[in-house]
Design an enzyme around this catalytic site. Structure first.
Site, mmCIF file in Angstrom:
data_model
loop_
_atom_site.group_PDB
_atom_site.id
_atom_site.type_symbol
_atom_site.label_atom_id
_atom_site.label_comp_id
_atom_site.label_asym_id
_atom_site.label_seq_id
_atom_site.Cartn_x
_atom_site.Cartn_y
_atom_site.Cartn_z
ATOM 1 N N ASP A 40 102.178 27.934 -12.463
ATOM 2 C CA ASP A 40 100.752 27.826 -12.824
ATOM 3 C C ASP A 40 100.542 26.447 -13.437
ATOM 4 O OD1 ASP A 40 98.470 30.314 -13.715
ATOM 5 O OD2 ASP A 40 98.139 28.198 -14.213
ATOM 6 N N LEU B 228 98.043 25.725 -15.356
ATOM 7 C CA LEU B 228 97.317 25.945 -16.613
ATOM 8 C C LEU B 228 95.940 25.280 -16.635
ATOM 9 C CD1 LEU B 228 100.262 25.693 -19.212
ATOM 10 C CD2 LEU B 228 99.324 27.739 -18.122
ATOM 11 N N THR B 229 95.338 25.112 -15.456
ATOM 12 C CA THR B 229 93.967 24.587 -15.410
ATOM 13 C C THR B 229 92.990 25.686 -15.818
ATOM 14 O OG1 THR B 229 94.547 23.108 -13.630
ATOM 15 C CG2 THR B 229 92.214 23.507 -13.946
ATOM 16 N N TYR C 56 84.206 27.589 -0.842
ATOM 17 C CA TYR C 56 85.160 28.573 -1.362
ATOM 18 C C TYR C 56 85.423 29.693 -0.354
ATOM 19 C CZ TYR C 56 87.102 32.298 -4.250
ATOM 20 O OH TYR C 56 87.894 33.315 -4.740
ATOM 21 N N LYS D 47 88.981 30.481 1.534
ATOM 22 C CA LYS D 47 89.698 31.763 1.477
ATOM 23 C C LYS D 47 89.906 32.333 2.884
ATOM 24 C CE LYS D 47 90.818 32.300 -2.751
ATOM 25 N NZ LYS D 47 92.221 32.502 -3.135
ATOM 26 N N ILE E 280 80.590 40.282 -16.012
ATOM 27 C CA ILE E 280 80.984 41.275 -17.019
ATOM 28 C C ILE E 280 81.634 40.597 -18.224
ATOM 29 C CG2 ILE E 280 82.558 43.210 -17.481
ATOM 30 C CD1 ILE E 280 81.798 44.418 -14.862
ATOM 31 N N PHE F 80 69.984 37.089 -14.090
ATOM 32 C CA PHE F 80 69.308 36.202 -13.142
ATOM 33 C C PHE F 80 68.716 37.056 -12.023
ATOM 34 C CE2 PHE F 80 72.916 33.453 -14.732
ATOM 35 C CZ PHE F 80 72.128 32.764 -15.640
ATOM 36 N N ARG G 162 76.798 44.870 -7.147
ATOM 37 C CA ARG G 162 78.137 44.374 -6.842
ATOM 38 C C ARG G 162 79.115 45.540 -6.887
ATOM 39 N NH1 ARG G 162 75.382 40.676 -5.884
ATOM 40 N NH2 ARG G 162 75.658 38.448 -6.329
HETATM 41 C C1 UD2 Z 1 81.782 36.849 -6.956
HETATM 42 C C2 UD2 Z 1 83.035 36.099 -7.328
HETATM 43 C C3 UD2 Z 1 83.188 34.871 -6.467
HETATM 44 C C4 UD2 Z 1 83.101 35.219 -4.995
HETATM 45 C C5 UD2 Z 1 81.808 36.010 -4.746
HETATM 46 C C6 UD2 Z 1 81.776 36.510 -3.320
HETATM 47 C C7 UD2 Z 1 83.494 36.491 -9.680
HETATM 48 C C8 UD2 Z 1 83.452 35.917 -11.056
HETATM 49 N N1 UD2 Z 1 83.001 35.705 -8.709
HETATM 50 O O1 UD2 Z 1 80.639 36.065 -7.269
HETATM 51 O O2 UD2 Z 1 84.455 34.267 -6.736
HETATM 52 O O3 UD2 Z 1 84.240 35.951 -4.613
HETATM 53 O O4 UD2 Z 1 81.746 37.167 -5.583
HETATM 54 O O5 UD2 Z 1 80.518 36.963 -2.989
HETATM 55 O O6 UD2 Z 1 83.961 37.578 -9.440
HETATM 56 N N2 UD2 Z 1 74.704 37.062 -13.350
HETATM 57 C C9 UD2 Z 1 73.713 37.268 -14.301
HETATM 58 N N3 UD2 Z 1 73.905 36.749 -15.548
HETATM 59 C C10 UD2 Z 1 75.021 36.018 -15.889
HETATM 60 C C11 UD2 Z 1 76.007 35.815 -14.900
HETATM 61 C C12 UD2 Z 1 75.818 36.349 -13.633
HETATM 62 O O7 UD2 Z 1 72.694 37.902 -14.039
HETATM 63 O O8 UD2 Z 1 75.108 35.591 -17.056
HETATM 64 C C13 UD2 Z 1 74.520 37.667 -12.016
HETATM 65 C C14 UD2 Z 1 74.656 36.714 -10.861
HETATM 66 O O9 UD2 Z 1 73.454 36.033 -10.627
HETATM 67 C C15 UD2 Z 1 75.027 37.693 -9.737
HETATM 68 C C16 UD2 Z 1 75.837 38.781 -10.456
HETATM 69 O O10 UD2 Z 1 75.537 38.643 -11.845
HETATM 70 O O11 UD2 Z 1 73.884 38.263 -9.182
HETATM 71 C C17 UD2 Z 1 77.332 38.631 -10.285
HETATM 72 O O12 UD2 Z 1 77.677 37.294 -10.598
HETATM 73 P P1 UD2 Z 1 79.197 36.793 -10.753
HETATM 74 O O13 UD2 Z 1 79.151 35.331 -11.011
HETATM 75 O O14 UD2 Z 1 79.914 37.654 -11.712
HETATM 76 O O15 UD2 Z 1 79.850 37.097 -9.336
HETATM 77 P P2 UD2 Z 1 79.360 36.783 -7.836
HETATM 78 O O16 UD2 Z 1 79.134 38.105 -7.187
HETATM 79 O O17 UD2 Z 1 78.271 35.786 -7.796
#
Ligand code: UD2
Length: 312
Positions: free
Chosen positions: A31, A33-34, A142, A146, A187, A203, A210
Site C-alpha cells: 500500500d 498510504l495515499t 474511473y 475498472k 454514509i 444533494f 443506492r
Molecule cells: C459510488 C462509489 C463510486 C462508484 C459509483 C458507481 C462510493 C463512495 N463511491 O458513487 O466509487 O463506484 O458508486 O456508480 O461508494 N450524497 C449526498 N450528500 C453527501 C454525499 C453524497 O446527498 O454529503 C449523495 C450523492 O449525491 C449520491 C449518493 O449520496 O446521490 C451516494 O453518493 P456517494 O458519493 O456515496 O456514492 P456514489 O453512488 O456517487
C-alpha cells in the site's frame, strides 16, 4: 495459504487482510498510504508483512507476489470525480497498476487474482436492477478504468490460465472508511455529521437510491471468490440486492441514534446517477454469497465504531 492484498491499508483491503489472518493465512500487504492509513492495520500489523509501495512499481510487485497463492487486488484511486479531474493519474494507477498486478501474479505462478471492480462500469443505463449480462457503458474515466481492469483480468485467465475473478462493488460502507475526503461515501459523511450534532446535506430530493452494502458482506464475497470453482474468468455484482433512498438512510440513522436527524437539501450533484442497485443472483449461485448484515445492522455497527473512536 500465502495472500497478497494490494491496498491492504485501505478501507476494504484492511478488512480482507484481517479476515485472511483470522483463517490462518500468511498475509503480505502492499500500500502506498495515499488513501490507506497505518491506523487501519493497527490491530494486526505485527502479524503481517507490510510493504510501503505502489502498484505502479512492477518490480516491487514481483517481489511481493512471490510465493503467493491468491492476490486480492484492492489498490486503486476510487473516486469518480477525482478521475474526471486527474484522468492520467487514475489511468496509471487503475489500469497500469492492475495490469502490473496481473502480470506479477502470472509470473509468480499465483493461482488466483480477485479484482475489486465497481458498479461504475454500468454507467447511465437506467435498467434496474443492474445485472452482469447487461452492457457495461461507463461514463467516467474511473468506470472505464475498472472495466478495462476487468477485461484484462479475463484476458489473463483466457490466455495464461491465471484464475481471475472480478467483483463489481456497489456502495460499500463500514468502519475505516475515511469520512474526511470530499469524495467520501455518503454514509461515512453522514455518520460524522450525526455524531457531531450537525445537519447532513442531501444533494437532490433524497429519493435517489443506492445498494448500500456493509463491508463484512464484501469480505465474505472476496473470501468465497478466492476459492469458488466456477468463478475463474467471471464477474459478479457485490451488493446487498436492496435499494435504500437517502431519505430512508437519514431516517434510519436518526432512529438508531435516538434523536432527530434532519437533512438540508441542495441541488443534485452533476452526473449523479438516480438509481442503482444490484441483482446478486449470480454471486449467490456461483460463489454461494449470502450477505448477512443488513443496512440497518451495518449502520448500528458503524455508529458504535465511530462513537468508540471519538471516546478513545
Ligand atoms: C459510488 C462509489 C463510486 C462508484 C459509483 C458507481 C462510493 C463512495 N463511491 O458513487 O466509487 O463506484 O458508486 O456508480 O461508494 N450524497 C449526498 N450528500 C453527501 C454525499 C453524497 O446527498 O454529503 C449523495 C450523492 O449525491 C449520491 C449518493 O449520496 O446521490 C451516494 O453518493 P456517494 O458519493 O456515496 O456514492 P456514489 O453512488 O456517487
Amino acid at each position: 495459504m500465502k495472500i497478497l492484498v494490494t491496498g491492504g491499508a485501505g478501507f476494504i483491503g484492511s478488512h480482507i487482510a484481517e479476515a485472511c489472518l483470522r483463517r490462518g493465512d500468511e498475509v503480505i500487504i502492499i500500500d502506498n498510504l495515499t488513501s490507506g492509513h497505518r491506523r487501519n492495520m493497527a490491530s494486526f500489523i505485527r502479524d503481517i508483512q507490510f510493504v510501503e509501495g505502489d502498484v505502479r512499481d512492477r518490480k516491487l510487485l514481483g517481489i511481493c507476489a512471490s510465493g503467493c497463492d491468491i492476490v486480492y487486488h484492492q489498490a486503486a484511486i476510487v473516486s469518480v470525480p477525482y478521475s474526471i479531474e486527474h484522468p492520467r493519474e487514475t489511468h496509471d494507477v487503475n489500469i497500469v497498476g492492475t495490469f502490473n498486478v496481473l502480470e506479477a501474479a502470472r509470473d509468480a505462478k499465483a493461482r488466483r487474482v480477485v479484482f475489486a471492480c465497481s458498479a461504475a462500469v454500468y454507467g447511465e443505463d437506467p435498467e434496474l436492477p443492474k445485472h452482469e449480462g447487461m452492457s457495461a457503458l461507463p461514463i467516467s474515466p474511473y468506470g472505464l478504468e475498472k472495466l478495462t481492469g476487468e477485461h484484462y483480468a479475463k484476458i489473463f485467465h483466457a490466455l495464461y490460465g491465471l484464475e481471475t475473478v472480478s467483483l463489481r462493488y456497489f456502495n460499500v460502507f463500514g468502519p475505516r472508511q475515511d469520512p474526511k475526503s470530499p469524495y467520501s461515501g455518503v454514509i461515512s459523511i453522514f455518520v460524522d455529521r450525526l455524531l457531531d450534532g450537525e445537519m447532513p446535506t442531501i444533494f437532490g430530493d433524497g429519493e435517489q437510491c443506492r445498494d448500500f452494502v456493509f463491508v463484512e458482506n464484501v469480505v465474505q464475497a472476496n473470501l468465497l471468490a478466492g476459492s469458488a470453482p466456477k468463478a475463474a474468468g467471471r464477474s459478479y455484482n457485490i451488493g446487498l440486492g436492496e435499494r435504500t433512498t437517502l431519505n430512508q438512510l437519514v431516517e434510519m440513522m436518526g432512529r438508531l441514534e435516538g434523536r432527530p436527524f434532519a437533512a438540508r437539501y441542495e441541488a443534485a450533484r452533476p452526473g449523479d446517477i438516480r438509481a442503482s442497485f444490484a441483482d446478486i443472483s449470480r454471486a449467490r449461485k456461483e460463489l454461494d454469497y449470502g450477505p448477512s448484515v443488513s443496512v440497518e445492522e451495518g449502520l448500528r455497527r458503524l455508529l458504535a465504531y465511530a462513537r468508540s473512536l471519538r471516546g478513545a
